[in-house]
Write an enzyme that holds these catalytic residues in place. Structure first.
Site, PDB file in Angstrom:
ATOM      1  N   SER A  73       0.869  -1.174   0.000  1.00 47.79           N
ATOM      2  CA  SER A  73       0.000   0.000   0.000  1.00 47.79           C
ATOM      3  C   SER A  73       0.907   1.226   0.000  1.00 47.79           C
ATOM      4  O   SER A  73       2.069   1.143   0.408  1.00 47.79           O
ATOM      5  CB  SER A  73      -0.859  -0.021   1.271  1.00 47.79           C
ATOM      6  N   TYR A  81      -2.143  -0.660  10.345  1.00 47.28           N
ATOM      7  CA  TYR A  81      -2.198  -1.061   8.932  1.00 47.28           C
ATOM      8  C   TYR A  81      -0.941  -0.593   8.212  1.00 47.28           C
ATOM      9  O   TYR A  81      -0.294  -1.360   7.488  1.00 47.28           O
ATOM     10  CB  TYR A  81      -3.449  -0.467   8.289  1.00 47.28           C
TER      11      TYR A  81
HETATM   12  P1  NAP Z   1     -11.339  -6.255   1.193  1.00 47.64           P
HETATM   13  O1  NAP Z   1     -12.357  -5.929   0.171  1.00 47.64           O
HETATM   14  O2  NAP Z   1     -11.548  -5.803   2.579  1.00 47.64           O
HETATM   15  O3  NAP Z   1     -11.097  -7.847   1.184  1.00 47.64           O
HETATM   16  C1  NAP Z   1     -10.180  -8.373   2.102  1.00 47.64           C
HETATM   17  C2  NAP Z   1     -10.099  -9.884   1.944  1.00 47.64           C
HETATM   18  O4  NAP Z   1      -9.198 -10.349   2.984  1.00 47.64           O
HETATM   19  C3  NAP Z   1     -11.448 -10.557   2.159  1.00 47.64           C
HETATM   20  O5  NAP Z   1     -11.581 -11.608   1.236  1.00 47.64           O
HETATM   21  C4  NAP Z   1     -11.343 -11.115   3.567  1.00 47.64           C
HETATM   22  O6  NAP Z   1     -12.021 -12.340   3.779  1.00 47.64           O
HETATM   23  C5  NAP Z   1      -9.830 -11.395   3.690  1.00 47.64           C
HETATM   24  N1  NAP Z   1      -9.455 -11.425   5.096  1.00 47.64           N
HETATM   25  C6  NAP Z   1      -9.495 -10.406   6.001  1.00 47.64           C
HETATM   26  N2  NAP Z   1      -9.171 -10.860   7.213  1.00 47.64           N
HETATM   27  C7  NAP Z   1      -8.930 -12.195   7.086  1.00 47.64           C
HETATM   28  C8  NAP Z   1      -8.567 -13.215   7.989  1.00 47.64           C
HETATM   29  N3  NAP Z   1      -8.426 -12.991   9.304  1.00 47.64           N
HETATM   30  N4  NAP Z   1      -8.381 -14.475   7.508  1.00 47.64           N
HETATM   31  C9  NAP Z   1      -8.550 -14.737   6.201  1.00 47.64           C
HETATM   32  N5  NAP Z   1      -8.904 -13.806   5.287  1.00 47.64           N
HETATM   33  C10 NAP Z   1      -9.099 -12.549   5.734  1.00 47.64           C
HETATM   34  O7  NAP Z   1      -9.920  -5.686   0.757  1.00 47.64           O
HETATM   35  P2  NAP Z   1      -9.322  -5.255  -0.671  1.00 47.64           P
HETATM   36  O8  NAP Z   1      -9.538  -3.806  -0.822  1.00 47.64           O
HETATM   37  O9  NAP Z   1      -9.759  -6.198  -1.719  1.00 47.64           O
HETATM   38  O10 NAP Z   1      -7.763  -5.426  -0.367  1.00 47.64           O
HETATM   39  C11 NAP Z   1      -6.978  -6.488  -0.885  1.00 47.64           C
HETATM   40  C12 NAP Z   1      -5.526  -6.149  -0.613  1.00 47.64           C
HETATM   41  O11 NAP Z   1      -5.177  -4.927  -1.272  1.00 47.64           O
HETATM   42  C13 NAP Z   1      -5.213  -5.918   0.864  1.00 47.64           C
HETATM   43  O12 NAP Z   1      -3.944  -6.463   1.159  1.00 47.64           O
HETATM   44  C14 NAP Z   1      -5.184  -4.419   0.997  1.00 47.64           C
HETATM   45  O13 NAP Z   1      -4.367  -3.999   2.072  1.00 47.64           O
HETATM   46  C15 NAP Z   1      -4.602  -4.022  -0.337  1.00 47.64           C
HETATM   47  N6  NAP Z   1      -4.888  -2.644  -0.767  1.00 47.64           N
HETATM   48  C16 NAP Z   1      -6.160  -2.269  -1.086  1.00 47.64           C
HETATM   49  C17 NAP Z   1      -6.393  -0.969  -1.501  1.00 47.64           C
HETATM   50  C18 NAP Z   1      -7.794  -0.499  -1.889  1.00 47.64           C
HETATM   51  O14 NAP Z   1      -7.965   0.702  -2.185  1.00 47.64           O
HETATM   52  N7  NAP Z   1      -8.782  -1.369  -1.908  1.00 47.64           N
HETATM   53  C19 NAP Z   1      -5.335  -0.046  -1.601  1.00 47.64           C
HETATM   54  C20 NAP Z   1      -4.057  -0.465  -1.254  1.00 47.64           C
HETATM   55  C21 NAP Z   1      -3.838  -1.769  -0.844  1.00 47.64           C
HETATM   56  P3  NAP Z   1     -13.601 -12.410   4.101  1.00 47.64           P
HETATM   57  O15 NAP Z   1     -14.262 -12.606   2.795  1.00 47.64           O
HETATM   58  O16 NAP Z   1     -13.733 -13.601   4.970  1.00 47.64           O
HETATM   59  O17 NAP Z   1     -13.995 -11.154   4.806  1.00 47.64           O
END
Ligand code: NAP
Length: 252
Positions: free
Chosen positions: A157, A170
């Site tokens: 990130s 985070y």
């Molecule tokens: P998201 O929509 O919140 O999805 C997160 C995923 O992680 C979900 O499938 C969730 O599973 C899983 N997860 C969370 N806690 C968990 C646990 N304890 N055990 C197993 N699985 C778990 O997030 P996203 O935006 O797609 O983010 C994906 C990645 O991109 C992350 O690493 C995030 O830090 C990074 N990122 C995102 C953004 C953005 O703007 N979206 C920007 C920079 C970086 P469940 O289905 O069970 O909830």
């Protein structure tokens, strides 16, 4: 300036026969990535916390008549050494190797000042975002080393490179992720074909982003599918020069 990977569209059989594991596969970027990899021929190990999210993705992949995925429910907050060993043994017995391990799952935690950051929440966040990724990588490394051209992909990130007020645990976890990626890359550089890298997705329309920026109009954000050329490039032969670096999926 357009970069080589920005419009990358590999053939639909690019990952045919590949075994690729995605954590956090049930929602957001991980879901889109898992589907995209299956659409390019991979058998995807769908790892996530919530079984119903994984099952609905399984159904979608099967409905599209893509290679059958495997469902691997794991709560990374409670991940044990025994579970890591079981996962490794199961993949070893069924496939003998793993072509890609993609650490995508993360928790956001509270956005609050570091001075007031609750330590119990910090421990949980570091467990999910950092410690579990290390444990899984250790457990699955022998299988990645067996692959012809293994990929170990972390998710970073912008707050993992530049600290920002109120991003607390985070942000710290993403700095740690960058460090872990660089160490694995350095250690594997001359002794294996495994390529190690991180992708910073940038602002993307998911539940995590909506929680971090509730007042934002999500319609203005890129969708997970718009990030896929970067992921496909990183995981395919085209991206084999990427090693030890973090790629911005949405370059400025
Ligand atoms: P998201 O929509 O919140 O999805 C997160 C995923 O992680 C979900 O499938 C969730 O599973 C899983 N997860 C969370 N806690 C968990 C646990 N304890 N055990 C197993 N699985 C778990 O997030 P996203 O935006 O797609 O983010 C994906 C990645 O991109 C992350 O690493 C995030 O830090 C990074 N990122 C995102 C953004 C953005 O703007 N979206 C920007 C920079 C970086 P469940 O289905 O069970 O909830």
């Amino acid at each position: 300036m357009s970069l080589a990977w920005q419009h990358f569209q590999p053939a639909s059989d690019t990952f045919q026969g590949n075994i690729m594991m995605v954590t956090g596969a049930g929602r957001g970027i991980g879901r889109e990535l898992s589907l995209t990899l299956a659409r390019h021929g991979a058998r995807v190990i769908l790892c996530g916390r919530t079984q119903k999210h994984l099952e609905s993705l399984y159904d979608q992949i099967m409905a599209e008549q893509l290679p059958e995925p495997l469902i691997l429910p794991l709560d990374l907050n409670k991940l044990s050494q025994a579970e890591c060993d079981q996962v490794s043994q199961a993949i070893e017995q069924q496939f003998g190797h793993l072509d890609a391990l993609i650490h995508n799952a993360s928790e956001l935690g509270p956005l609050t000042s570091l001075s007031n950051y609750p330590i119990s929440t910090y421990d949980q966040l570091m467990q999910v975002n950092v410690r579990a990724a290390l444990m899984l990588t250790q457990g699955l490394m022998p299988l990645l080393l067996q692959a012809k051209s293994g990929r170990l992909l972390f998710t970073s990130s912008s707050v993992g490179r530049q600290g920002r007020a109120f991003w607390g645990g985070y942000s710290i976890s993403k700095f740690a992720t960058e460090g872990m990626m660089q160490i694995f890359a350095d250690e594997l550089e001359n002794i294996s074909q495994v390529r190690v890298m991180a992708i910073n997705p940038g602002a993307t329309r998911t539940e995590m982003r909506a929680r971090a920026y509730p007042a934002e109009n999500p319609g203005q954000l890129k969708t997970p599918s718009e990030l896929m050329p970067c992921y496909l490039y990183a995981l395919s032969a085209a991206g084999s020069q990427w090693h030890g670096q973090t790629i911005d999926a949405q370059p400025r």
